[in-house]
Write an enzyme that holds these catalytic residues in place. Sequence first.
Site, PDB file in Angstrom:
ATOM      1  N   ASP A   8      10.589  50.065 -89.413  1.00 12.73           N
ATOM      2  CA  ASP A   8      11.878  49.732 -90.035  1.00 12.73           C
ATOM      3  C   ASP A   8      12.971  49.916 -88.991  1.00 12.73           C
ATOM      4  O   ASP A   8      12.975  50.911 -88.263  1.00 12.73           O
ATOM      5  CB  ASP A   8      12.153  50.641 -91.231  1.00 12.73           C
ATOM      6  CG  ASP A   8      11.200  50.378 -92.392  1.00 12.73           C
ATOM      7  OD1 ASP A   8      10.389  49.445 -92.293  1.00 12.73           O
ATOM      8  OD2 ASP A   8      11.280  51.119 -93.386  1.00 12.73           O
ATOM      9  N   ASP A 130       9.762  44.123-104.812  1.00 12.46           N
ATOM     10  CA  ASP A 130      10.022  45.551-104.857  1.00 12.46           C
ATOM     11  C   ASP A 130      10.557  45.913-106.229  1.00 12.46           C
ATOM     12  O   ASP A 130      11.378  45.185-106.797  1.00 12.46           O
ATOM     13  CB  ASP A 130      11.034  45.946-103.780  1.00 12.46           C
ATOM     14  CG  ASP A 130      10.522  45.618-102.385  1.00 12.46           C
ATOM     15  OD1 ASP A 130       9.280  45.556-102.214  1.00 12.46           O
ATOM     16  OD2 ASP A 130      11.340  45.424-101.469  1.00 12.46           O
TER      17      ASP A 130
END
Length: 240
Positions: A8, A130
């Site tokens: 990330d 998500d």
Amino acid sequence: MHIIPAIDLIDGKAVRLTQGDYNQKKEYNARPLEVAKQFEDAGLTRLHLVDLDGAKEKRVINWKVLELITSRTSLQVDFGGGVQSDEDLRVVFECGAKQVTGGSIAVKDPDQMERWLSQLGSEKLILGADAKNEKIAVSGWEEGTDVWIYDFLQNWVEKGIKYVISTDVAKDGLLQGPSFDLYRNMQDQFPNLNIIASGGVSNMADIETLADMNLFGVIVGKAIYEGRVTLKELQKISGQ
């Protein structure tokens, strides 16, 4: 099952957030390429690269890191975060991504996502699904919706989506185990969907449980960086 390590990115550096909270950030390496090369050296073949700056700004920002990793390693990179426009999409593929994950765009501009799916085909586009309490969350999880995840998946499966990455926001970054029930429910309802589990992996037992479920893949991030699992263990279970 494919073992897919994650990097990330914020400010071009490898970080992890807890439950998607930008205020709960931990930096692991200022040089993401070093991390990617460690994954490659361990025999892993895929990488999940997330542009957290891009997710927040709603445009791709860390494309130079993507280009660096794809030009200096053989990893197959799927890229997500901030891909909102045709220009974003072009840049990401030109910088070497093999697949692009579309999450927020699939909720907020489904016509655009459907057009991309038609243009690119189902092998190059991953649906980002998500969820928090089984409701879809978008924009780097900063926004919740009232969209039931199974309705969301049904809609996109009918449109031709074959790959999905699903993170339970409530589990992410806590090292408390993945949402096994969520993935079982998804598999029961969508047996032909290639499901990639993400979030909550804390040890090899979690990964082995997911492997026994015959999921397509699992994304492993914080557990690697915090030393809960080793790259040697991941290499062994992935058979790569």
